[in-house]
Scaffold this active site. Structure first.
Site, PDB file in Angstrom:
ATOM      1  N   ASP A 141       0.833  -1.201   0.000  1.00  0.00           N
ATOM      2  CA  ASP A 141       0.000   0.000   0.000  1.00  0.00           C
ATOM      3  C   ASP A 141       0.867   1.250   0.000  1.00  0.00           C
ATOM      4  O   ASP A 141       0.432   2.317   0.445  1.00  0.00           O
ATOM      5  CB  ASP A 141      -0.923  -0.024   1.224  1.00  0.00           C
ATOM      6  CG  ASP A 141      -2.036   1.013   1.118  1.00  0.00           C
ATOM      7  OD1 ASP A 141      -2.570   1.403   2.171  1.00  0.00           O
ATOM      8  OD2 ASP A 141      -2.341   1.446  -0.011  1.00  0.00           O
ATOM      9  N   LYS A 144       3.039   3.512  -5.562  1.00  0.00           N
ATOM     10  CA  LYS A 144       2.512   2.515  -6.512  1.00  0.00           C
ATOM     11  C   LYS A 144       3.586   2.028  -7.485  1.00  0.00           C
ATOM     12  O   LYS A 144       3.514   0.914  -7.962  1.00  0.00           O
ATOM     13  CB  LYS A 144       1.311   3.104  -7.249  1.00  0.00           C
ATOM     14  CG  LYS A 144       0.230   3.649  -6.296  1.00  0.00           C
ATOM     15  CD  LYS A 144      -0.067   2.731  -5.120  1.00  0.00           C
ATOM     16  CE  LYS A 144      -0.790   3.431  -4.001  1.00  0.00           C
ATOM     17  NZ  LYS A 144      -0.779   2.658  -2.726  1.00  0.00           N
ATOM     18  N   ASP A 169      -3.157  -3.066  -2.541  1.00  0.00           N
ATOM     19  CA  ASP A 169      -4.201  -2.047  -2.599  1.00  0.00           C
ATOM     20  C   ASP A 169      -4.012  -1.200  -3.857  1.00  0.00           C
ATOM     21  O   ASP A 169      -2.919  -1.125  -4.419  1.00  0.00           O
ATOM     22  CB  ASP A 169      -4.123  -1.138  -1.356  1.00  0.00           C
ATOM     23  CG  ASP A 169      -5.335  -0.206  -1.249  1.00  0.00           C
ATOM     24  OD1 ASP A 169      -5.202   0.867  -0.665  1.00  0.00           O
ATOM     25  OD2 ASP A 169      -6.415  -0.560  -1.778  1.00  0.00           O
ATOM     26  N   ASN A 170      -5.090  -0.568  -4.324  1.00  0.00           N
ATOM     27  CA  ASN A 170      -5.043   0.454  -5.382  1.00  0.00           C
ATOM     28  C   ASN A 170      -4.611  -0.032  -6.756  1.00  0.00           C
ATOM     29  O   ASN A 170      -4.008   0.737  -7.517  1.00  0.00           O
ATOM     30  CB  ASN A 170      -4.101   1.603  -4.963  1.00  0.00           C
ATOM     31  CG  ASN A 170      -4.389   2.115  -3.597  1.00  0.00           C
ATOM     32  OD1 ASN A 170      -3.554   2.051  -2.696  1.00  0.00           O
ATOM     33  ND2 ASN A 170      -5.596   2.640  -3.416  1.00  0.00           N
ATOM     34  N   GLU A 199     -11.296   4.172  -1.342  1.00  0.00           N
ATOM     35  CA  GLU A 199     -11.780   4.459   0.002  1.00  0.00           C
ATOM     36  C   GLU A 199     -12.665   5.710   0.053  1.00  0.00           C
ATOM     37  O   GLU A 199     -12.341   6.742  -0.502  1.00  0.00           O
ATOM     38  CB  GLU A 199     -10.604   4.618   0.992  1.00  0.00           C
ATOM     39  CG  GLU A 199      -9.501   5.526   0.526  1.00  0.00           C
ATOM     40  CD  GLU A 199      -8.378   4.764  -0.182  1.00  0.00           C
ATOM     41  OE1 GLU A 199      -8.640   3.699  -0.749  1.00  0.00           O
ATOM     42  OE2 GLU A 199      -7.249   5.246  -0.168  1.00  0.00           O
TER      43      GLU A 199
END
Ligand SMILES: O=C(NC/C=C/[C@H]1OC[C@H](O)[C@@H]1O)c1cc([N+](=O)[O-])cc(O)c1O
Ligand SMILES: [Mg+2]
Length: 214
Positions: A141, A144, A169-170, A199
């Site tokens: 997380d 990136k 995540d993401n 989120e």
């Protein structure tokens, strides 16, 4: 002097959550981020997917890359069995300082080791510094563009075993295209995408769960 968003998030925890009650810390942050100020926590919707993956694995050794304010750190650590360890890496010292206080408010200091610095520097030192053999779960997380190089580094450093789980995540927003391409095309991983939302928003995002085949 002006407060920062992480400081205001910590204030909301100290005002609205009960010391030693991780669930109330998670709720206080979600309420703050949904109704007061958006912040880049994994959040409640993706957080439930995270919870189910943690509970399924029941990991003894967890690595989190990107602590931020400690929201997912608390989410994960509250589910860990006794003696399990969560190591969380955070590059930004201001974020780390807030996260330590959030983790302490939840009463989870014993289960969490927060390490300040760059993941690329610390991953090769995990074994010698923290007596880790392999991680059962890694939650990605952080920046990136670091997901892919750090995954390759973990492979090279022998930190993954047959069955180790990477949860990222993401993968849609902000997106990690090079990581997704690599992990989905590699014969060494079995991957599955959990569709969700960024989120506290209606924007699509999701978690990619990948099992290392050794
Ligand atoms: O950059 C994100 N995470 C990486 C965090 C990066 C920062 O924390 C670690 C490092 O110190 C850096 O300053 C992010 C960004 C969004 N976003 O919507 O922009 C949503 C998310 O869930 C995210 O994890
Ligand atoms: Mg994130």
């Amino acid at each position: 002097t002006q407060s920062t968003r992480p400081q205001r998030l910590l204030n909301a925890v100290q005002k609205n959550a009960t010391r030693g009650d991780p669930r109330s810390v998670v709720k206080a942050i979600d309420d703050f981020c949904r109704h007061k100020e958006w912040a880049m926590n994994v959040g409640d919707e993706k957080g439930c997917i995270l919870d189910s993956v943690v509970s399924e694995i029941n990991p003894a050794a967890v690595l989190e890359l990107g602590t931020y304010c400690g929201y997912s750190t608390v989410r994960i650590a509250r589910l860990l069995p006794p003696h399990a360890k969560l190591i969380t890496l955070e590059f930004n010292p201001d974020f780390a300082a807030i996260a330590r206080q959030v983790i302490a408010w939840a009463g989870l200091e014993e289960k969490v080791q927060l390490v300040e610095g760059a993941s690329g520097d610390w991953i090769p030192k995990m074994k010698e510094q923290f007596g880790i053999t392999t991680f059962d779960l890694v939650f990605l997380d952080h920046w990136k563009d670091r997901y892919l190089p750090d995954t390759k580094l973990m492979e090279e450093c022998g930190l993954l075993r047959k069955g180790s789980v990477l949860l990222a995540d993401n993968v849609i927003c902000p997106g990690t295209p090079d990581y997704l391409e690599y992990i989905r095309s590699s014969p060494r991983y079995e991957s599955r995408y959990f569709k969700s939302h960024l989120e506290y928003t209606k924007v699509e995002d999701g978690l990619e769960k990948s099992v290392f085949k050794g």
